[in-house]
Scaffold this motif. Structure first.
Motif, PDB file in Angstrom:
ATOM      1  N   ILE A  66       7.595  -4.585  -0.315  1.00 27.48           N
ATOM      2  CA  ILE A  66       7.344  -5.692   0.612  1.00 27.48           C
ATOM      3  C   ILE A  66       6.476  -5.226   1.779  1.00 27.48           C
ATOM      4  N   ALA A  67       6.754  -4.032   2.302  1.00 25.76           N
ATOM      5  CA  ALA A  67       5.963  -3.502   3.415  1.00 25.76           C
ATOM      6  C   ALA A  67       4.504  -3.295   3.005  1.00 25.76           C
ATOM      7  N   CYS A  68       4.277  -2.717   1.834  1.00 27.56           N
ATOM      8  CA  CYS A  68       2.893  -2.513   1.357  1.00 27.56           C
ATOM      9  C   CYS A  68       2.178  -3.846   1.211  1.00 27.56           C
ATOM     10  N   ALA A  69       2.858  -4.836   0.671  1.00 27.74           N
ATOM     11  CA  ALA A  69       2.230  -6.147   0.483  1.00 27.74           C
ATOM     12  C   ALA A  69       1.879  -6.782   1.818  1.00 27.74           C
ATOM     13  N   LEU A  70       2.745  -6.666   2.812  1.00 31.12           N
ATOM     14  CA  LEU A  70       2.465  -7.252   4.118  1.00 31.12           C
ATOM     15  C   LEU A  70       1.321  -6.535   4.831  1.00 31.12           C
TER      16      LEU A  70
END
Length: 138
Positions: free
Chosen positions: A78-82
């Motif tokens: 999720i962090a990478c996507a954001l």
């Protein structure tokens, strides 16, 4: 051959299955990150419900170590996507829907728990007050 992956219990199917950036960053490759349903459930239990990892692991039917690995993997995706402006898709995983029984009903009545489903009368003292709905998605 690796051992069969154990089903994890989740409270419900996700309401939204896809999140896309409104305005992707310039030069960013519009990639996609796939988060499994059980990874989403781990994030929901810890970050939205504010459960301790041990309690959340018990709710999902896995060990605390397994829960921690699932949670960290989901948070990293999720962090990478954001940060990179990628699409997040929620799909797959090996899970079962867990629904809580809300009322035991009077003694001797069928209440709908998994014990009554086996044609056994529930006296309100059944050890596990849940109903399981098998869903295995690969």
């Amino acid at each position: 051959m690796p051992p069969m992956r154990k089903c994890r219990y989740v409270s419900s199917e996700p309401v939204c299955r896809c999140f896309t950036p409104d305005s992707p960053a310039e030069g960013a490759s519009c990639g996609m990150v796939v988060v499994s349903v059980d990874e989403l459930e781990a994030v929901r239990l810890c970050d939205c419900e504010h459960m301790e990892q041990g309690e959340a692991a018990a709710r999902m039917g896995v060990s605390r170590g397994t829960f921690q690995r699932v949670l960290y993997a989901a948070r990293a995706k999720i962090a990478c996507a954001l940060v990179d402006g990628m699409e997040i898709r929620i799909e797959g995983g090996s899970y079962r829907i867990l629904r809580r029984r809300t009322d035991n009903g009077p003694p001797g009545k069928k209440c709908g728990c998994r014990y009554c489903a086996r044609a056994r009368r529930c006296c309100g003292s059944a050890p596990a007050p849940e109903i399981y709905d098998d869903r295995r998605m690969e």
